[in-house]
Design an enzyme around this catalytic site. Sequence first.
Site, PDB file in Angstrom:
ATOM      1  N   GLY A  11       8.298  17.414  24.222  1.00 51.89           N
ATOM      2  CA  GLY A  11       8.645  18.494  25.124  1.00 51.89           C
ATOM      3  C   GLY A  11       8.808  18.050  26.561  1.00 51.89           C
ATOM      4  O   GLY A  11       9.803  18.370  27.215  1.00 51.89           O
TER       5      GLY A  11
ATOM      6  N   ASP B 233       7.150   6.388  21.237  1.00 52.39           N
ATOM      7  CA  ASP B 233       6.717   7.526  20.426  1.00 52.39           C
ATOM      8  C   ASP B 233       6.627   7.050  18.980  1.00 52.39           C
ATOM      9  O   ASP B 233       7.408   6.192  18.558  1.00 52.39           O
ATOM     10  CB  ASP B 233       7.711   8.687  20.535  1.00 52.39           C
ATOM     11  CG  ASP B 233       7.079  10.035  20.178  1.00 52.39           C
ATOM     12  OD1 ASP B 233       6.554  10.149  19.062  1.00 52.39           O
ATOM     13  OD2 ASP B 233       7.127  10.953  21.015  1.00 52.39           O
TER      14      ASP B 233
ATOM     15  N   CYS C 177      -0.883  23.068  21.934  1.00 56.45           N
ATOM     16  CA  CYS C 177       0.378  23.752  21.634  1.00 56.45           C
ATOM     17  C   CYS C 177       0.495  24.112  20.162  1.00 56.45           C
ATOM     18  O   CYS C 177       1.158  25.085  19.811  1.00 56.45           O
ATOM     19  CB  CYS C 177       1.555  22.873  22.059  1.00 56.45           C
ATOM     20  SG  CYS C 177       1.663  22.639  23.847  1.00 56.45           S
TER      21      CYS C 177
END
Length: 236
Positions: free
Chosen positions: A39, A60, A186
Amino acid sequence: MKSEDIFARYSRQIFIEEIGLDGQRKIMNTKVLVIGAGGLGSPVIQYLVAAGVGVLGIMDFDEVELHNLNRQIIHNENSVGISKVKSAEQFVSNLNRHVQFIGIEKKLDESNAEEIISQFDVVIDGSDNFKTRYLVNDVCVKLGKPLVYGSILGFSGQVAIFNYQGSKNLRDLFPEPPIDEDLPDCDSLGVLGTLPGIVGSMMANLTLKLITDLPLNINQITLIDTLNWRFQTVDF
């Protein structure tokens, strides 16, 4: 790139008196590491690539999932099931082929953090857990690397620059990390898709200001409340 091509592509940045050709050259000669292609990483990656950053490392270890797409806007439906790094590489290639892309499909941990971070001039932390945030901070302090920090949840976010020209770092603000399992995230409470766009764009803006030696407010964190549309800066 040829000089005329540089001007044609980046003229609207070069026209800014405080940036000019010298500032554009600084952007093109800087190596930036973005930790997390989610995000926060998405808008950061978008705007740094568009600005012409010379080398962009993206770290990542996750794959793109369908629920990512409401906020992780460098990915698309065709990216679902593939690694976020490979999806990010495709995005970067489509937007600006002159940016050198370094994909790192690994989880950052104590065994590799110093080796990876040492290769870059600026580090941007878009991670989603406190263990990684504190590890990134501590390694940046040890290696003398400036760190652009951001976090998000629900309608709220935070942005700061740490360890820049002798400034304070994350542990000066929050000495110890909280216990992750005791905190909302989240996955449990959600996040409005536009929030990481706002916070990530602010992180990208701070990064470009840092690279081009524009004035920065250090030892200060910006608190963002998009529900009530309030922005507050707190010195530390």
